[in-house]
Design an enzyme around this catalytic site. Sequence first.
Site, PDB file in Angstrom:
ATOM      1  N   TYR A  27      21.888  30.044  -7.807  1.00 16.39           N
ATOM      2  CA  TYR A  27      22.724  28.821  -7.187  1.00 16.39           C
ATOM      3  C   TYR A  27      23.534  29.458  -6.612  1.00 16.39           C
ATOM      4  CZ  TYR A  27      25.698  25.340  -7.308  1.00 16.39           C
ATOM      5  OH  TYR A  27      26.229  23.833  -7.521  1.00 16.39           O
ATOM      6  N   GLU A  28      24.064  30.044  -7.305  1.00 16.22           N
ATOM      7  CA  GLU A  28      25.583  30.894  -6.455  1.00 16.22           C
ATOM      8  C   GLU A  28      25.258  31.635  -5.102  1.00 16.22           C
ATOM      9  OE1 GLU A  28      27.580  32.579  -9.321  1.00 16.22           O
ATOM     10  OE2 GLU A  28      29.138  30.754  -9.347  1.00 16.22           O
ATOM     11  N   GLU A  93      33.820  33.656 -18.014  1.00 17.06           N
ATOM     12  CA  GLU A  93      32.886  34.378 -17.448  1.00 17.06           C
ATOM     13  C   GLU A  93      32.302  33.412 -16.241  1.00 17.06           C
ATOM     14  OE1 GLU A  93      32.391  36.880 -14.544  1.00 17.06           O
ATOM     15  OE2 GLU A  93      33.977  37.245 -15.567  1.00 17.06           O
ATOM     16  N   VAL A  97      24.486  25.308 -16.273  1.00 16.87           N
ATOM     17  CA  VAL A  97      23.568  24.024 -16.594  1.00 16.87           C
ATOM     18  C   VAL A  97      22.140  24.184 -15.791  1.00 16.87           C
ATOM     19  CG1 VAL A  97      23.171  21.764 -17.399  1.00 16.87           C
ATOM     20  CG2 VAL A  97      25.693  23.110 -17.824  1.00 16.87           C
ATOM     21  N   GLY A 103      24.523  15.903 -15.635  1.00 17.76           N
ATOM     22  CA  GLY A 103      24.763  15.207 -15.550  1.00 17.76           C
ATOM     23  C   GLY A 103      24.544  14.813 -17.163  1.00 17.76           C
ATOM     24  N   TYR A 141      36.061  20.175 -12.516  1.00 17.47           N
ATOM     25  CA  TYR A 141      37.086  20.946 -13.825  1.00 17.47           C
ATOM     26  C   TYR A 141      38.186  19.530 -13.256  1.00 17.47           C
ATOM     27  CZ  TYR A 141      33.433  24.482 -13.258  1.00 17.47           C
ATOM     28  OH  TYR A 141      32.742  25.492 -13.997  1.00 17.47           O
ATOM     29  N   GLU A 150      47.086  27.957  -7.796  1.00 13.01           N
ATOM     30  CA  GLU A 150      47.907  27.910  -6.285  1.00 13.01           C
ATOM     31  C   GLU A 150      48.813  29.878  -6.523  1.00 13.01           C
ATOM     32  OE1 GLU A 150      46.738  26.313  -3.649  1.00 13.01           O
ATOM     33  OE2 GLU A 150      46.281  25.072  -5.729  1.00 13.01           O
TER      34      GLU A 150
END
Length: 170
Positions: A27-28, A93, A97, A103, A141, A150
């Site tokens: 996915y990443e 870490e 899902v 959902g 999130y 930041e």
Amino acid sequence: MSSIVLRTAVEADAPLILQFIRDLAEYEHLSAEVVATEATLREALFGTHPGAEVVIAERIADSNADRIAEPLGFALFFHNFSTFLSRRGLYLEDLFVLPSARGLGVGKALLQHLARLAVERGCGRFEWSVLDWNESAIRFYRSLGANAVEGWHLYRLTGEALEKLAGPAR
């Protein structure tokens, strides 16, 4: 009838955890970086000095007296430490899902579980990182009240650079 339950992973879950890690990496767009194996996970998570903990989310369905557990996702976490707070924190870490389960409240249930653990364990912080392009995760999130930190950048040493800084063994 089915329900979503969370449970602490056990050593026999190593193949499932590895599959979730591979799914997350895909996915990443980072699949090539996964070098974990079932053996390394067993040692790292369930060996003499475990470095992290895992929670598995499952859908439990009762069908004709059979109880079927369908894995939906996982969270891998460990403790860090804040010198400013003089307290340990909980660091997430990885959270993943399965797309088919998104959902359904699985991610929120996993995060709530970890927040509860952090409070029970006296942690001063619950932190994680998110890729800057993952807008759906960032929105999720933020909806939970989380804020980006930041002014901080994550730095990492790996491979040759790590070996070079470490220098020769003493």
